[in-house]
Design a protein around this motif. Structure first.
Motif, PDB file in Angstrom:
ATOM      1  N   ASP A  37       0.821  -1.208   0.000  1.00 62.19           N
ATOM      2  CA  ASP A  37       0.000   0.000   0.000  1.00 62.19           C
ATOM      3  C   ASP A  37       0.857   1.261   0.000  1.00 62.19           C
ATOM      4  O   ASP A  37       2.020   1.255   0.425  1.00 62.19           O
ATOM      5  N   VAL A  38       0.247   2.351  -0.476  1.00 55.79           N
ATOM      6  CA  VAL A  38       0.809   3.687  -0.302  1.00 55.79           C
ATOM      7  C   VAL A  38      -0.157   4.414   0.630  1.00 55.79           C
ATOM      8  O   VAL A  38      -1.259   4.792   0.228  1.00 55.79           O
ATOM      9  N   ASN A  39       0.233   4.572   1.886  1.00 60.71           N
ATOM     10  CA  ASN A  39      -0.640   5.179   2.878  1.00 60.71           C
ATOM     11  C   ASN A  39      -0.770   6.682   2.669  1.00 60.71           C
ATOM     12  O   ASN A  39       0.073   7.300   2.004  1.00 60.71           O
ATOM     13  N   PRO A  40      -1.805   7.308   3.235  1.00 58.58           N
ATOM     14  CA  PRO A  40      -1.915   8.774   3.167  1.00 58.58           C
ATOM     15  C   PRO A  40      -0.640   9.418   3.708  1.00 58.58           C
ATOM     16  O   PRO A  40      -0.125   9.018   4.752  1.00 58.58           O
ATOM     17  N   GLY A  41      -0.114  10.387   2.976  1.00 59.24           N
ATOM     18  CA  GLY A  41       1.132  11.031   3.372  1.00 59.24           C
ATOM     19  C   GLY A  41       2.359  10.359   2.785  1.00 59.24           C
ATOM     20  O   GLY A  41       3.465  10.899   2.847  1.00 59.24           O
ATOM     21  N   GLY A  42       2.193   9.160   2.203  1.00 56.56           N
ATOM     22  CA  GLY A  42       3.294   8.474   1.519  1.00 56.56           C
ATOM     23  C   GLY A  42       3.343   8.890   0.062  1.00 56.56           C
ATOM     24  O   GLY A  42       2.364   9.385  -0.496  1.00 56.56           O
ATOM     25  N   LYS A  43       4.494   8.663  -0.586  1.00 53.58           N
ATOM     26  CA  LYS A  43       4.657   9.096  -1.970  1.00 53.58           C
ATOM     27  C   LYS A  43       5.508   8.097  -2.729  1.00 53.58           C
ATOM     28  O   LYS A  43       6.534   7.632  -2.233  1.00 53.58           O
ATOM     29  N   VAL A  44       5.074   7.759  -3.956  1.00 57.79           N
ATOM     30  CA  VAL A  44       5.862   6.917  -4.849  1.00 57.79           C
ATOM     31  C   VAL A  44       6.140   7.704  -6.124  1.00 57.79           C
ATOM     32  O   VAL A  44       5.248   8.364  -6.662  1.00 57.79           O
ATOM     33  N   VAL A  45       7.390   7.609  -6.589  1.00 51.24           N
ATOM     34  CA  VAL A  45       7.838   8.393  -7.740  1.00 51.24           C
ATOM     35  C   VAL A  45       8.612   7.482  -8.678  1.00 51.24           C
ATOM     36  O   VAL A  45       9.419   6.659  -8.245  1.00 51.24           O
ATOM     37  N   SER A  46       8.371   7.634  -9.986  1.00 53.69           N
ATOM     38  CA  SER A  46       9.052   6.800 -10.965  1.00 53.69           C
ATOM     39  C   SER A  46       9.249   7.575 -12.259  1.00 53.69           C
ATOM     40  O   SER A  46       8.422   8.420 -12.618  1.00 53.69           O
ATOM     41  N   THR A  47      10.355   7.270 -12.971  1.00 57.30           N
ATOM     42  CA  THR A  47      10.549   7.861 -14.296  1.00 57.30           C
ATOM     43  C   THR A  47       9.644   7.198 -15.321  1.00 57.30           C
ATOM     44  O   THR A  47       9.412   7.748 -16.395  1.00 57.30           O
ATOM     45  N   GLY A  48       9.149   5.997 -15.004  1.00 61.67           N
ATOM     46  CA  GLY A  48       8.270   5.259 -15.916  1.00 61.67           C
ATOM     47  C   GLY A  48       6.872   5.133 -15.364  1.00 61.67           C
ATOM     48  O   GLY A  48       6.317   6.080 -14.798  1.00 61.67           O
ATOM     49  N   ASN A  49       6.289   3.937 -15.519  1.00 63.03           N
ATOM     50  CA  ASN A  49       4.933   3.673 -15.043  1.00 63.03           C
ATOM     51  C   ASN A  49       4.959   3.237 -13.577  1.00 63.03           C
ATOM     52  O   ASN A  49       5.986   2.775 -13.065  1.00 63.03           O
ATOM     53  N   ILE A  50       3.818   3.347 -12.927  1.00 57.59           N
ATOM     54  CA  ILE A  50       3.682   2.914 -11.540  1.00 57.59           C
ATOM     55  C   ILE A  50       2.519   1.932 -11.442  1.00 57.59           C
ATOM     56  O   ILE A  50       1.398   2.241 -11.854  1.00 57.59           O
ATOM     57  N   TYR A  51       2.801   0.747 -10.924  1.00 62.45           N
ATOM     58  CA  TYR A  51       1.785  -0.280 -10.707  1.00 62.45           C
ATOM     59  C   TYR A  51       1.747  -0.581  -9.209  1.00 62.45           C
ATOM     60  O   TYR A  51       2.748  -1.027  -8.649  1.00 62.45           O
ATOM     61  N   VAL A  52       0.621  -0.337  -8.586  1.00 58.19           N
ATOM     62  CA  VAL A  52       0.479  -0.577  -7.148  1.00 58.19           C
ATOM     63  C   VAL A  52      -0.465  -1.749  -6.950  1.00 58.19           C
ATOM     64  O   VAL A  52      -1.669  -1.640  -7.206  1.00 58.19           O
ATOM     65  N   MET A  53       0.080  -2.883  -6.492  1.00 59.43           N
ATOM     66  CA  MET A  53      -0.760  -4.040  -6.166  1.00 59.43           C
ATOM     67  C   MET A  53      -1.157  -3.912  -4.700  1.00 59.43           C
ATOM     68  O   MET A  53      -0.646  -4.599  -3.813  1.00 59.43           O
ATOM     69  N   GLY A  54      -2.049  -2.960  -4.469  1.00 59.67           N
ATOM     70  CA  GLY A  54      -2.487  -2.645  -3.124  1.00 59.67           C
ATOM     71  C   GLY A  54      -3.311  -1.371  -3.167  1.00 59.67           C
ATOM     72  O   GLY A  54      -3.828  -0.981  -4.225  1.00 59.67           O
ATOM     73  N   ASN A  55      -3.412  -0.693  -2.038  1.00 60.43           N
ATOM     74  CA  ASN A  55      -4.211   0.529  -1.931  1.00 60.43           C
ATOM     75  C   ASN A  55      -3.340   1.760  -2.157  1.00 60.43           C
ATOM     76  O   ASN A  55      -2.284   1.905  -1.526  1.00 60.43           O
ATOM     77  N   LEU A  56      -3.788   2.620  -3.035  1.00 60.50           N
ATOM     78  CA  LEU A  56      -3.080   3.872  -3.288  1.00 60.50           C
ATOM     79  C   LEU A  56      -3.858   5.013  -2.642  1.00 60.50           C
ATOM     80  O   LEU A  56      -4.852   5.494  -3.183  1.00 60.50           O
ATOM     81  N   TYR A  57      -3.403   5.414  -1.456  1.00 60.07           N
ATOM     82  CA  TYR A  57      -4.047   6.509  -0.724  1.00 60.07           C
ATOM     83  C   TYR A  57      -3.219   7.794  -0.774  1.00 60.07           C
ATOM     84  O   TYR A  57      -3.745   8.876  -0.585  1.00 60.07           O
ATOM     85  N   GLY A  58      -1.912   7.655  -0.989  1.00 58.49           N
ATOM     86  CA  GLY A  58      -1.027   8.812  -0.952  1.00 58.49           C
ATOM     87  C   GLY A  58      -0.842   9.462  -2.305  1.00 58.49           C
ATOM     88  O   GLY A  58      -1.789   9.595  -3.090  1.00 58.49           O
ATOM     89  N   ILE A  59       0.391   9.832  -2.590  1.00 59.19           N
ATOM     90  CA  ILE A  59       0.734  10.539  -3.832  1.00 59.19           C
ATOM     91  C   ILE A  59       1.516   9.615  -4.751  1.00 59.19           C
ATOM     92  O   ILE A  59       2.419   8.909  -4.309  1.00 59.19           O
ATOM     93  N   ALA A  60       1.176   9.621  -6.037  1.00 57.81           N
ATOM     94  CA  ALA A  60       1.930   8.857  -7.037  1.00 57.81           C
ATOM     95  C   ALA A  60       2.311   9.794  -8.175  1.00 57.81           C
ATOM     96  O   ALA A  60       1.450  10.500  -8.716  1.00 57.81           O
ATOM     97  N   HIS A  61       3.595   9.788  -8.521  1.00 58.29           N
ATOM     98  CA  HIS A  61       4.082  10.632  -9.613  1.00 58.29           C
ATOM     99  C   HIS A  61       4.839   9.757 -10.603  1.00 58.29           C
ATOM    100  O   HIS A  61       5.951   9.307 -10.343  1.00 58.29           O
ATOM    101  N   ALA A  62       4.232   9.509 -11.757  1.00 59.78           N
ATOM    102  CA  ALA A  62       4.841   8.694 -12.817  1.00 59.78           C
ATOM    103  C   ALA A  62       5.405   9.606 -13.902  1.00 59.78           C
ATOM    104  O   ALA A  62       4.969  10.750 -14.060  1.00 59.78           O
TER     105      ALA A  62
END
Length: 228
Positions: free
Chosen positions: A127-152
Motif C-alpha cells: 500500500d501507499v498510505n496517506p502522506g506516503g509518496k511513490v515516484v518513478s521515471t516510468g509507469n507505476i503499478y500498485v498491487m495494493g491501496n493507493l491513498y497517498g501521492i503517485a508521480h509517474a
C-alpha cells in the motif's frame, strides 16, 4: 573498368532527402564524397529548404564528427539536417537505457512521510498510505491501496500511467500534469488506471482494460515479467 563504389547514396522521399553513408569506409573519405554530392544537389535559391536524414548503419560517430556532418550539409543553403541515425550506441548509453527500462519490484508499505523513488517502472506490492509518496521515471503499478501521492513519468514522459488495485489517492501526477483528490469518486475505485488524455489536457481515471488500446507499448511489461 569497374565503377567506383558510392560511399554516399542519396534517396529522395516525400519528406526530403535520406543520405546513406557507407559504414565500412573511412570517415574522411565519406566526408569528401558527401561534400561533393551536397554541392551538386544544391537546391535553387527560390526552392524551399530540404530536410535531410542521415543514416549511418553500423557506424559510430566519435568526437565532433556529427558536427562535421551537420556543418557540411547545412553550409550550403537549402538543406537542414533533421536527424543523424546510427544502429550503434555506446556501452554507457545501453546500460542507461537498460536501467531506465527495467521494472523495480518492491514489496513494502510506503507509510506517511516516506518517499519511494525509482528509475524505470515501479511494481509495488503493498500500500501507499496517506502522506506516503511513490515516484518513478516510468509507469507505476500498485498491487495494493493507493491513498497517498503517485508521480509517474517524472522526467517528462506523458505516456506513463498509474495503476492501482484500489485507487483513492491524495494526488496523481504524470509528467507535468497534476490531478488532485476531488477528481475521484469519494469511495475510491478498484482496478483502475490514471493516464494523460491529451484531448482533455488532463489526467483521467478509467478502467484498466483501456490500457490495451491507449498504451499498446505496455506489452513490454508483460514480456519482462514473464522472462524475469
Amino acid at each position: 573498368m569497374q565503377d567506383k563504389k558510392q560511399l554516399v547514396t542519396i534517396k529522395g522521399t516525400r519528406d526530403g532527402l535520406t543520405l546513406f553513408i557507407d559504414e565500412l569506409c573511412s570517415f574522411n573519405e565519406a566526408i569528401k564524397e558527401l561534400h561533393d554530392k551536397i554541392i551538386n544537389n544544391k537546391p535553387k535559391k527560390d526552392e524551399p529548404i530540404v530536410s535531410v536524414k542521415v543514416k549511418l548503419g553500423n557506424r559510430y560517430l566519435e568526437g565532433n564528427q556529427d558536427k562535421q556532418l551537420t556543418d557540411i550539409i547545412n553550409h550550403e543553403h537549402g538543406f537542414r539536417v533533421e536527424s543523424i541515425e546510427s544502429e550503434v550506441i555506446r556501452k554507457e548509453d545501453a546500460l542507461k537505457w537498460k536501467e531506465e527500462s527495467k521494472i523495480k519490484v518492491i514489496n513494502r508499505i510506503v507509510r506517511s512521510g516516506q518517499v519511494l523513488e525509482v528509475v524505470g517502472d515501479l511494481l509495488l506490492i503493498g500500500d501507499v498510505n496517506p502522506g506516503g509518496k511513490v515516484v518513478s521515471t516510468g509507469n507505476i503499478y500498485v498491487m495494493g491501496n493507493l491513498y497517498g501521492i503517485a508521480h509517474a513519468g517524472i522526467d517528462g514522459d506523458r505516456n506513463a500511467c498509474i495503476v492501482a488495485s484500489y485507487m483513492k489517492p491524495t494526488q496523481l501526477r504524470i509528467a507535468d500534469y497534476i490531478s488532485r483528490a476531488p477528481d475521484y469518486e469519494s469511495d475510491g475505485v478498484y482496478m483502475e488506471c490514471g493516464l494523460v488524455d491529451e484531448e482533455q489536457d488532463k489526467i483521467i481515471i478509467d478502467r484498466l482494460q483501456i490500457l490495451s488500446h491507449k498504451r499498446k507499448e505496455l506489452s513490454r511489461f508483460e514480456r519482462r515479467v514473464q522472462n524475469g
